[in-house]
Write a protein that holds these residues in place. Sequence first.
Motif, PDB file in Angstrom:
ATOM      1  N   TRP A  52      29.217  37.934  42.068  1.00 18.65           N
ATOM      2  CA  TRP A  52      28.171  38.524  41.344  1.00 18.65           C
ATOM      3  C   TRP A  52      28.108  39.970  42.042  1.00 18.65           C
ATOM      4  N   ASN A  53      28.410  40.230  43.123  1.00 18.67           N
ATOM      5  CA  ASN A  53      28.245  41.623  43.714  1.00 18.67           C
ATOM      6  C   ASN A  53      29.395  42.177  43.834  1.00 18.67           C
ATOM      7  N   GLY A  54      30.567  41.662  43.201  1.00 17.35           N
ATOM      8  CA  GLY A  54      31.770  42.511  43.191  1.00 17.35           C
ATOM      9  C   GLY A  54      32.588  42.174  44.550  1.00 17.35           C
ATOM     10  N   GLY A  55      31.973  41.697  45.415  1.00 21.53           N
ATOM     11  CA  GLY A  55      32.742  41.806  46.820  1.00 21.53           C
ATOM     12  C   GLY A  55      34.065  40.505  46.924  1.00 21.53           C
ATOM     13  N   SER A  56      34.049  39.780  45.979  1.00 21.22           N
ATOM     14  CA  SER A  56      35.231  38.921  45.891  1.00 21.22           C
ATOM     15  C   SER A  56      35.788  38.898  44.377  1.00 21.22           C
ATOM     16  N   THR A  57      37.196  38.998  44.299  1.00 20.65           N
ATOM     17  CA  THR A  57      37.843  38.800  43.134  1.00 20.65           C
ATOM     18  C   THR A  57      39.165  37.996  43.404  1.00 20.65           C
ATOM     19  N   ALA A  58      39.293  37.455  42.276  1.00 22.33           N
ATOM     20  CA  ALA A  58      40.685  36.634  42.227  1.00 22.33           C
ATOM     21  C   ALA A  58      41.468  36.918  40.719  1.00 22.33           C
ATOM     22  N   TYR A  59      42.822  36.727  41.053  1.00 22.90           N
ATOM     23  CA  TYR A  59      43.468  36.808  39.858  1.00 22.90           C
ATOM     24  C   TYR A  59      44.596  36.065  39.587  1.00 22.90           C
ATOM     25  N   ALA A  60      45.067  35.777  38.254  1.00 25.72           N
ATOM     26  CA  ALA A  60      46.226  34.901  38.098  1.00 25.72           C
ATOM     27  C   ALA A  60      47.280  35.630  38.509  1.00 25.72           C
ATOM     28  N   ASP A  61      48.307  34.943  39.024  1.00 23.01           N
ATOM     29  CA  ASP A  61      49.480  35.521  39.516  1.00 23.01           C
ATOM     30  C   ASP A  61      50.425  36.294  38.418  1.00 23.01           C
ATOM     31  N   SER A  62      50.148  36.164  37.247  1.00 19.86           N
ATOM     32  CA  SER A  62      50.791  36.788  36.344  1.00 19.86           C
ATOM     33  C   SER A  62      50.183  38.147  35.990  1.00 19.86           C
ATOM     34  N   VAL A  63      49.061  38.394  36.593  1.00 21.09           N
ATOM     35  CA  VAL A  63      48.553  39.945  36.557  1.00 21.09           C
ATOM     36  C   VAL A  63      48.179  40.737  37.740  1.00 21.09           C
ATOM     37  N   LYS A  64      48.516  39.815  38.988  1.00 23.66           N
ATOM     38  CA  LYS A  64      48.112  40.295  40.291  1.00 23.66           C
ATOM     39  C   LYS A  64      48.706  41.433  40.417  1.00 23.66           C
ATOM     40  N   GLY A  65      48.261  42.713  41.045  1.00 31.73           N
ATOM     41  CA  GLY A  65      48.780  43.976  41.456  1.00 31.73           C
ATOM     42  C   GLY A  65      48.950  44.751  40.280  1.00 31.73           C
ATOM     43  N   ARG A  66      48.494  44.429  38.882  1.00 31.87           N
ATOM     44  CA  ARG A  66      48.457  45.105  37.610  1.00 31.87           C
ATOM     45  C   ARG A  66      47.047  45.219  37.131  1.00 31.87           C
ATOM     46  N   PHE A  67      46.231  44.133  37.148  1.00 35.15           N
ATOM     47  CA  PHE A  67      44.992  44.190  36.734  1.00 35.15           C
ATOM     48  C   PHE A  67      43.939  44.313  37.832  1.00 35.15           C
ATOM     49  N   THR A  68      42.573  44.933  37.404  1.00 36.95           N
ATOM     50  CA  THR A  68      41.757  44.999  38.288  1.00 36.95           C
ATOM     51  C   THR A  68      40.446  44.535  37.775  1.00 36.95           C
ATOM     52  N   ILE A  69      39.633  43.664  38.075  1.00 38.43           N
ATOM     53  CA  ILE A  69      38.226  43.479  37.631  1.00 38.43           C
ATOM     54  C   ILE A  69      37.153  44.129  38.623  1.00 38.43           C
ATOM     55  N   SER A  70      36.293  44.975  37.651  1.00 38.25           N
ATOM     56  CA  SER A  70      35.186  45.486  38.536  1.00 38.25           C
ATOM     57  C   SER A  70      33.955  45.287  37.608  1.00 38.25           C
TER      58      SER A  70
END
Length: 119
Positions: A52-70
């Motif tokens: 909710w506050n952007g303090g935590s994000t998680a990504y699928a392995d297939s996009v980790k390091g390439r995609f960023t959620i904000s």
Amino acid sequence: VQLQASGGGLVQAGDSLTLSCATSGITFSQYFMGWFRQAPGKERESVGGISWNGGSTAYADSVKGRFTISRDNAKGTVYLQMNSLKPEDTAVYYCAAKYRGKGDAYDFWGRGTQVTVSS
């Protein structure tokens, strides 16, 4: 309640693209936000999510390091920054909202936006 994803398009491999998901009708800061995608002939898969506050994000392995959620809680909008795009990233991308991040099911879904990556 409305979730509207936008920003999709046709790009070349290696390019970048930023998707936006504007919400209305919800108290945005109370929702965990997720991004999903569905490629032709494949099941929908999770791309990642943000607390909710952007303090935590998680990504699928297939996009980790390439995609960023904000997210921008003041604007009620969540973003998906996609770098180093690959043809296998081609899909319809959806955003979804989960109240207080509880449970597995998302409460609201937006209409998708098409991303096509050419080789």
